[in-house]
Write an enzyme that holds these catalytic residues in place. Sequence first.
Site, mmCIF file in Angstrom:
data_model
loop_
_atom_site.group_PDB
_atom_site.id
_atom_site.type_symbol
_atom_site.label_atom_id
_atom_site.label_comp_id
_atom_site.label_asym_id
_atom_site.label_seq_id
_atom_site.Cartn_x
_atom_site.Cartn_y
_atom_site.Cartn_z
ATOM 1 N N ASP A 13 35.939 -53.005 11.455
ATOM 2 C CA ASP A 13 35.594 -53.013 12.879
ATOM 3 C C ASP A 13 34.962 -54.360 13.237
ATOM 4 O O ASP A 13 33.925 -54.730 12.678
ATOM 5 C CB ASP A 13 34.610 -51.858 13.138
ATOM 6 C CG ASP A 13 34.354 -51.626 14.619
ATOM 7 O OD1 ASP A 13 34.946 -52.327 15.456
ATOM 8 O OD2 ASP A 13 33.536 -50.732 14.917
ATOM 9 N N GLU A 104 39.553 -52.229 15.791
ATOM 10 C CA GLU A 104 39.169 -51.477 14.596
ATOM 11 C C GLU A 104 40.344 -50.694 14.042
ATOM 12 O O GLU A 104 41.265 -50.323 14.773
ATOM 13 C CB GLU A 104 37.991 -50.537 14.873
ATOM 14 C CG GLU A 104 38.281 -49.508 15.925
ATOM 15 C CD GLU A 104 37.110 -48.551 16.146
ATOM 16 O OE1 GLU A 104 36.532 -48.062 15.164
ATOM 17 O OE2 GLU A 104 36.794 -48.292 17.313
HETATM 18 MG MG MG Z 1 34.135 -53.138 17.242
#
Ligand code: MG
Length: 393
Positions: A13, A104
Amino acid sequence: MFVPPEGSILHADLDAFYASVEQRDDPRLRGRPVIVGAGVVLAASYEAKAYGVRTAMPGGQARRLCPHAVVVPPRMSVYAQASKAVFRVFEQTTPLVEGLSIDEAFLDVGGLLRVAGPPREIAVRLRRAVAEHVGLPITVGVARTKFLAKVASAVAKPDGLLVVPPDGELAFLHPLPVERLWGVGQVTARKLRERRGRRTRQDADDRDARPVVGSARARSGVRRRSAPGVRVGRRRRSIGAQRALGRRRREHDELSAILAGLVDRVARRLRAGHRVCRTVTLRLRFDDFSRATRSHTLVEPTAHTEIILAAARGLLVAAAPMIAHDGLTLIGVALSNLDSDDAIQLALPFDQHGTAALDVAVDAVRDRFGTAAVRRAALLRHGEGLVVPLMPD
Ligand SMILES: [Mg+2]
């Protein structure tokens, strides 16, 4: 049973994605609080987050919290390019990539031990590759399940790496605030705290808290012994509808009626596809082209219009302060977390007291006579055309 030494699911992420891109491209912004988007905060650098600035916060509130922040307009095409470059790195890492959003993804590196080494080493290299090739910080959580990997990356942010060993899963989860659990939204967290005095994962794990933390994800995601696989190229992930509003200011009642019309549409498509949903998302766009979304995850999967509508209305009420500040130009609703309806027990179709019977009847009328054959009474007040008053609003 063979227990692998380390989970092999990565949740990768990007950190404060849009704001990090701005800091990457303009050295003067590095180390300074940066806010992307003037109407609504689309992203905040960690320097701005330290002052309490959060994504989707009204711009005025963000500037009051952090008056010296640099506010920059979004550059969506640049972010899209950066996202593509990052996903190329993901795909060079493993063919099993499940994208969750622009910044992500889950990566399954389980079969790569011989060619690429253990998951931790792969995660280290992945982070280095994203930094070198794309110039952005990315956090990676590594665990046995997607649920745990996602929680791990959230805990490790920013610019971190956290591996949850299989024998350390409960020790990792127990001290965490309930909000950290993927699938526990603000509403569930508040319920847990207010009604039950639960604050941590350990509290939430108590058997008597389970009716509150009713979601299958929150309940079983943690304890599940077999890792749910990373899903590549699965069926569509959401069903949505939206409506442009123009520049005229709309009152809450009118927006609520428009929302009801959108929910009617998506719920009908949901049922036609024999699906159920768990997450209802409200999408808003403002006249400066900034966007905001609000989501609510239901306790149980559903295909009932009234349940979906109640969730959507709750989100609209929660978003009201934001809407009051800015010119709203588009409203939309999306249903996600989809499953096939044979996965749950539906009260079908002749439960005279439930809403299911009504949904089925309305769908049948519309299938035969067209969508306009049955309309909500609330829509009539706003010139959406005639028809049979259906439900009290
Ligand atoms: Mg993020």
